[in-house]
Design a protein around this motif. Structure first.
Motif, PDB file in Angstrom:
ATOM      1  N   UNK A 144       0.859  -1.183   0.000  1.00 12.03           N
ATOM      2  CA  UNK A 144       0.000   0.000   0.000  1.00 12.03           C
ATOM      3  C   UNK A 144       0.899   1.238   0.000  1.00 12.03           C
ATOM      4  N   UNK A 145       0.800   2.070  -1.032  1.00  8.90           N
ATOM      5  CA  UNK A 145       1.683   3.238  -1.091  1.00  8.90           C
ATOM      6  C   UNK A 145       1.225   4.434  -0.272  1.00  8.90           C
ATOM      7  N   UNK A 146      -0.029   4.438   0.230  1.00  8.48           N
ATOM      8  CA  UNK A 146      -0.535   5.648   0.875  1.00  8.48           C
ATOM      9  C   UNK A 146      -1.323   5.315   2.133  1.00  8.48           C
ATOM     10  N   UNK A 147      -0.632   5.256   3.259  1.00  4.28           N
ATOM     11  CA  UNK A 147      -1.258   5.014   4.556  1.00  4.28           C
ATOM     12  C   UNK A 147      -1.225   6.303   5.360  1.00  4.28           C
ATOM     13  N   UNK A 148      -2.410   6.864   5.655  1.00  2.00           N
ATOM     14  CA  UNK A 148      -2.513   8.059   6.488  1.00  2.00           C
ATOM     15  C   UNK A 148      -2.497   7.616   7.947  1.00  2.00           C
ATOM     16  N   UNK A 149      -1.413   7.905   8.652  1.00  3.31           N
ATOM     17  CA  UNK A 149      -1.208   7.316   9.970  1.00  3.31           C
ATOM     18  C   UNK A 149      -2.114   7.895  11.051  1.00  3.31           C
ATOM     19  N   UNK A 150      -2.762   9.039  10.794  1.00  3.61           N
ATOM     20  CA  UNK A 150      -3.593   9.643  11.839  1.00  3.61           C
ATOM     21  C   UNK A 150      -5.042   9.192  11.779  1.00  3.61           C
ATOM     22  N   UNK A 151      -5.373   8.265  10.893  1.00  2.00           N
ATOM     23  CA  UNK A 151      -6.775   7.876  10.722  1.00  2.00           C
ATOM     24  C   UNK A 151      -7.011   6.377  10.848  1.00  2.00           C
ATOM     25  N   UNK A 152      -6.050   5.640  11.391  1.00  2.00           N
ATOM     26  CA  UNK A 152      -6.172   4.186  11.373  1.00  2.00           C
ATOM     27  C   UNK A 152      -6.068   3.570  12.767  1.00  2.00           C
ATOM     28  N   UNK A 153      -6.161   4.390  13.794  1.00  2.00           N
ATOM     29  CA  UNK A 153      -6.174   3.879  15.152  1.00  2.00           C
ATOM     30  C   UNK A 153      -4.925   3.083  15.486  1.00  2.00           C
ATOM     31  N   UNK A 154      -5.088   2.093  16.373  1.00  2.00           N
ATOM     32  CA  UNK A 154      -3.927   1.306  16.801  1.00  2.00           C
ATOM     33  C   UNK A 154      -3.771   0.018  16.015  1.00  2.00           C
ATOM     34  N   UNK A 155      -4.651  -0.227  15.043  1.00  4.70           N
ATOM     35  CA  UNK A 155      -4.557  -1.453  14.255  1.00  4.70           C
ATOM     36  C   UNK A 155      -3.284  -1.462  13.415  1.00  4.70           C
ATOM     37  N   UNK A 156      -2.986  -0.329  12.814  1.00  2.00           N
ATOM     38  CA  UNK A 156      -1.809  -0.237  11.944  1.00  2.00           C
ATOM     39  C   UNK A 156      -0.509  -0.422  12.720  1.00  2.00           C
ATOM     40  N   UNK A 157      -0.256   0.337  13.794  1.00  2.72           N
ATOM     41  CA  UNK A 157       1.013   0.117  14.519  1.00  2.72           C
ATOM     42  C   UNK A 157       1.149  -1.293  15.066  1.00  2.72           C
ATOM     43  N   UNK A 158       0.043  -1.914  15.470  1.00  2.00           N
ATOM     44  CA  UNK A 158       0.114  -3.291  15.960  1.00  2.00           C
ATOM     45  C   UNK A 158       0.512  -4.246  14.842  1.00  2.00           C
ATOM     46  N   UNK A 159      -0.001  -3.994  13.633  1.00  2.00           N
ATOM     47  CA  UNK A 159       0.366  -4.846  12.495  1.00  2.00           C
ATOM     48  C   UNK A 159       1.842  -4.699  12.151  1.00  2.00           C
ATOM     49  N   UNK A 160       2.349  -3.480  12.276  1.00  2.00           N
ATOM     50  CA  UNK A 160       3.771  -3.243  12.012  1.00  2.00           C
ATOM     51  C   UNK A 160       4.622  -3.910  13.092  1.00  2.00           C
ATOM     52  N   UNK A 161       4.211  -3.778  14.355  1.00  2.00           N
ATOM     53  CA  UNK A 161       4.961  -4.364  15.461  1.00  2.00           C
ATOM     54  C   UNK A 161       5.021  -5.883  15.364  1.00  2.00           C
ATOM     55  N   UNK A 162       4.012  -6.488  14.758  1.00  2.00           N
ATOM     56  CA  UNK A 162       3.993  -7.943  14.638  1.00  2.00           C
ATOM     57  C   UNK A 162       5.083  -8.470  13.708  1.00  2.00           C
ATOM     58  N   UNK A 163       5.601  -7.599  12.852  1.00  2.02           N
ATOM     59  CA  UNK A 163       6.632  -8.015  11.919  1.00  2.02           C
ATOM     60  C   UNK A 163       6.107  -8.481  10.581  1.00  2.02           C
ATOM     61  N   UNK A 164       4.788  -8.566  10.436  1.00  2.00           N
ATOM     62  CA  UNK A 164       4.208  -9.036   9.172  1.00  2.00           C
ATOM     63  C   UNK A 164       4.179  -7.943   8.112  1.00  2.00           C
TER      64      UNK A 164
END
Length: 321
Positions: free
Chosen positions: A86-106
């Motif tokens: 995904x080339x365009x992720x707006x980090x202020x509109x996705x809650x904690x789901x996005x950082x958790x997915x990144x932290x998982x390493x996937x």
């Protein structure tokens, strides 16, 4: 915060239901994936970023498929490999789901796309003559009447986002005790119509808005400047005159499924290089959203005119094959 020229926050919440795309993996593992699957979210700017990315991957020799996906549910699909990047992720509109997915390493954050998102108060350049001291927000305390309307006098009139988009501007005005009356815009279209009407007659206007947006490829606007934030701007608390950071600004990330990136270094190499700035996206959105042109045609036109820009990106992918 929208077709990117719609309210991003509202549409993302509306589209946080399960993404309605049927993906047939036919038992194929990610390492054998021949088609790069790119999600398509709910706003024009993301469509542009996705199709520029897909077109350049095709030029590097890869097959591409675009899959409709909600801006929040897409993260689970990218994490498990149903979607790839995904080339365009707006980090202020996705809650904690996005950082958790990144932290998982996937999911791997490749870097920033290059867009400089901005939300805040805009005004036409002629208002600087009526309110000396702009763009500093503190000038508005002394010249609120220059922005007043009959129904707000002596307070200035501030057009905010429509009521169902939240109360961010209203909250900031209250916190810093600014002599302005927030007036909710009826819709994005109504806000733009009022802005154009005011500038045509050089009437006073101050409005909450955002970019990237085609408006800035069509009209000259200035931004109210705030005090520097000590770290990240916190809108909800702690602001006062002399210590007002205004509005939290997003970052815009490029992400890719970690396993897919490792198995497909050519795709990852192209993706890492891709960069799109506000000027490009604003101009392309103007063609699509205001002039009614076809997305694929507008993207193809940009590709044809900018080989010197993207050529090295594609070569990086070919070199990694």
């Amino acid at each position: 915060m929208i077709c990117i020229n719609k309210n991003r926050e509202r549409t993302m919440k509306m589209n946080s239901v399960l993404w309605a795309a049927s993906l047939s993996l036919a038992g194929a593992g990610m390492a054998q994936a021949e088609t790069v699957r790119i999600p398509i979210n709910e706003w024009t700017g993301q469509h542009i970023s996705a199709h520029i990315t897909g077109t350049l991957l095709e030029k590097a020799g890869h097959d591409v498929e675009y899959v409709t996906a909600g801006a929040v549910p897409q993260f689970a699909a990218i994490a498990n490999g149903d979607l790839h990047l995904q080339p365009e992720v707006w980090t202020n509109n996705v809650g904690d789901i996005y950082p958790k997915a990144v932290e998982s390493g996937d999911i791997t954050v490749v870097g920033q796309l290059g867009l400089q998102p901005q939300e805040g108060w805009i005004y036409p350049p002629y208002m600087a003559e009526k309110c000396p001291g702009l763009p500093d927000y503190q000038a508005l305390y002394d010249c609120a009447q220059a922005f007043a309307a009959a129904d707000t006098f002596p307070k200035g009139r501030l057009i905010t986002y429509p009521a169902d988009w939240g109360t961010r501007s209203k909250d900031v005005v209250a916190m810093i005790d600014m002599p302005f009356e927030p007036v909710a815009g009826g819709s994005e279209g109504a806000m733009i119509a009022e802005l154009k009407s005011a500038t045509a007659t050089q009437d006073p206007i101050l409005m909450m808005f955002w970019q990237p947006h085609w408006l800035f490829a069509d009209m000259e606007m200035e931004w109210v400047a705030w005090d520097p934030a000590d770290g990240e701007c916190v809108e909800e608390e702690g602001q006062e005159r002399g210590k007002a950071c205004g509005f939290q600004q997003a970052s815009i990330d490029k992400i890719i499924n970690a396993e897919f990136a490792e198995a497909n270094p050519s795709v990852a190499a192209v993706f890492e290089q891709i960069s799109i700035d506000n000027e490009v996206q604003n101009a392309l959105m103007l063609e699509i959203d205001q002039k009614g042109r076809d997305l694929e045609e507008v993207v193809a036109e940009w590709i044809d005119a900018n080989e010197e820009t993207w050529g090295p990106w594609v070569e990086a992918g070919r070199a990694a094959q």
